[in-house]
Design an enzyme around this catalytic site. Structure first.
Site, PDB file in Angstrom:
ATOM      1  N   VAL A  48       0.845  -1.195   0.000  1.00 28.55           N
ATOM      2  CA  VAL A  48       0.000   0.000   0.000  1.00 28.55           C
ATOM      3  C   VAL A  48       0.883   1.249   0.000  1.00 28.55           C
ATOM      4  O   VAL A  48       0.567   2.242  -0.664  1.00 28.55           O
ATOM      5  CB  VAL A  48      -0.948  -0.012   1.212  1.00 28.55           C
ATOM      6  CG1 VAL A  48      -1.718   1.304   1.308  1.00 28.55           C
ATOM      7  CG2 VAL A  48      -1.920  -1.187   1.111  1.00 28.55           C
ATOM      8  N   TYR A  49       1.976   1.186   0.740  1.00 25.07           N
ATOM      9  CA  TYR A  49       2.907   2.315   0.770  1.00 25.07           C
ATOM     10  C   TYR A  49       3.430   2.633  -0.635  1.00 25.07           C
ATOM     11  O   TYR A  49       3.406   3.788  -1.081  1.00 25.07           O
ATOM     12  CB  TYR A  49       4.070   1.991   1.700  1.00 25.07           C
ATOM     13  CG  TYR A  49       5.206   2.986   1.628  1.00 25.07           C
ATOM     14  CD1 TYR A  49       5.105   4.226   2.237  1.00 25.07           C
ATOM     15  CD2 TYR A  49       6.387   2.677   0.948  1.00 25.07           C
ATOM     16  CE1 TYR A  49       6.145   5.142   2.178  1.00 25.07           C
ATOM     17  CE2 TYR A  49       7.431   3.581   0.877  1.00 25.07           C
ATOM     18  CZ  TYR A  49       7.308   4.811   1.496  1.00 25.07           C
ATOM     19  OH  TYR A  49       8.345   5.717   1.419  1.00 25.07           O
ATOM     20  N   GLY A  50       3.895   1.604  -1.355  1.00 20.70           N
ATOM     21  CA  GLY A  50       4.387   1.819  -2.707  1.00 20.70           C
ATOM     22  C   GLY A  50       3.324   2.374  -3.630  1.00 20.70           C
ATOM     23  O   GLY A  50       3.580   3.258  -4.455  1.00 20.70           O
TER      24      GLY A  50
ATOM     25  N   SER B 282       0.780   4.200  -2.726  1.00 20.24           N
ATOM     26  CA  SER B 282       0.501   5.593  -2.366  1.00 20.24           C
ATOM     27  C   SER B 282       1.539   6.532  -2.965  1.00 20.24           C
ATOM     28  O   SER B 282       1.213   7.626  -3.435  1.00 20.24           O
ATOM     29  CB  SER B 282       0.439   5.752  -0.841  1.00 20.24           C
ATOM     30  OG  SER B 282       1.731   5.686  -0.252  1.00 20.24           O
ATOM     31  N   LYS B 283       2.785   6.107  -2.973  1.00 16.60           N
ATOM     32  CA  LYS B 283       3.834   6.949  -3.545  1.00 16.60           C
ATOM     33  C   LYS B 283       3.695   7.066  -5.068  1.00 16.60           C
ATOM     34  O   LYS B 283       3.939   8.128  -5.657  1.00 16.60           O
ATOM     35  CB  LYS B 283       5.210   6.389  -3.172  1.00 16.60           C
ATOM     36  CG  LYS B 283       5.613   6.652  -1.734  1.00 16.60           C
ATOM     37  CD  LYS B 283       5.862   8.130  -1.482  1.00 16.60           C
ATOM     38  CE  LYS B 283       6.564   8.387  -0.164  1.00 16.60           C
ATOM     39  NZ  LYS B 283       6.919   9.808   0.037  1.00 16.60           N
TER      40      LYS B 283
END
Length: 311
Positions: free
Chosen positions: A143-145, A147-148
């Site tokens: 999810v972090y990737g 979002s970026k």
């Protein structure tokens, strides 16, 4: 030069602020202090070298502080890849929505340039290693990737729609003094609690690129000074990699714990969203005549010593 740094009390942000102040720039730091620490920039605040605005980018009241800026460095984010798989909402809010609000403030005040810190995780499980900026398809597995990558898309759209320019940097693992998360921090905390045994997530064979934070800041500012496109995207990392077990060995060496036993949780991934192999191709930034002065192993050792000194 008038620079704004969101997340300027954080790990990479505070080192960037140190450099911008040393260059004689006027600097405004915007940070909520949820992840950052005032102590990292306190000397600049006390000496009036910077203006500090404590604010959450999801709230209002900070926007006027960027009025008149020449460039905005947007480093504020939720950086925890592992936690984004447990509770995605903070990552979505603090990364995507916060970036949108920053872009809107820039549009309102006609701020011409943004520098954005992205991540190697936008590439997902890349089949080409070292991975170049042109690699496709971009399929993040965290999810972090994701979002970026969404932030990168928003920034590109604003640049083309409203006449801004941007520099987006996809980082390998950046490590060093003031870091508050990541494998080295994890190992140090575990060993402080139990020096006899160290739990290592996964099989310890995950191999990734690491770069010391001062090298990272130098690369960012070099690229900003030498690349002049509408949207400029660069990988930043070292030209080699190191496995997790070797990092554990360096940490135990520097902590003078020769008898520590390693215990592996097993599997090729340490957690949901972990990428077992990562090394970025840095030919593009090298073409500007910048290259890292240290490799992954040396970066790790420098970082471990600095982080132990921080404690």
């Amino acid at each position: 030069m008038f620079d704004v740094v969101t997340g300027g009390a954080g790990f990479i942000g505070s080192h960037l602020v140190d450099t911008l102040v040393a260059q004689g720039n006027e600097v405004v730091v915007i940070d909520s202090l949820c992840a950052g620490h005032r102590d990292t920039i306190a000397r600049h605040i006390d000496s009036c070298d910077i203006r500090f605005v404590q604010a959450d980018l999801l709230s209002d009241g900070w926007q006027e502080a960027i009025n008149g800026a020449d460039r905005l460095f947007h480093l504020a984010a939720d950086p925890d890849v592992r936690q984004s798989a447990v509770n995605p909402d903070p990552t979505m809010q603090n990364n995507i929505m916060a970036t949108y609000r920053v872009l809107e403030a820039m549009r309102h005040w006609n701020i011409p340039e943004m520098v954005f810190t992205s991540t190697s995780t936008v590439y997902g499980d890349a089949s080409v290693i070292p991975t170049p900026e042109s690699y496709t398809p971009l399929e993040p597995i965290s999810v972090y990737g994701a979002s970026k990558l969404a932030c990168e898309a928003l920034i590109s759209a604003y640049c083309h729609s409203f006449g801004m320019s941007a520099w987006t940097f996809r980082f390998a693992n950046i490590i060093g003094s003031r870091s508050g998360h990541g494998v080295i921090t994890d190992f140090i905390h575990k060993l402080e609690k139990n020096p006899a045994e160290l739990e290592i997530l996964g099989d310890g064979k995950q191999i990734k690129s690491y770069l010391e934070v001062h090298e990272c800041v130098a690369a960012m500012l070099f690229a900003v000074g030498h690349a002049r496109g509408r949207v400029n995207t660069f990988n930043i990392g070292s030209e080699d990699w190191i496995d997790v077990k070797s990092i554990a060995e360096i940490v135990t060496e520097e902590m003078h714990l020769p008898d520590t036993k390693f215990r592996f949780t097993g599997g090729e991934r340490g957690w949901v969203g972990d990428v077992p192999k990562m090394q970025l191709a840095i030919d593009k930034i090298k073409a500007l005549r910048w290259k890292p002065q240290v490799g992954s192993r040396e970066s790790v050792r420098i970082a471990v010593r600095a982080m132990l000194d921080d404690a």
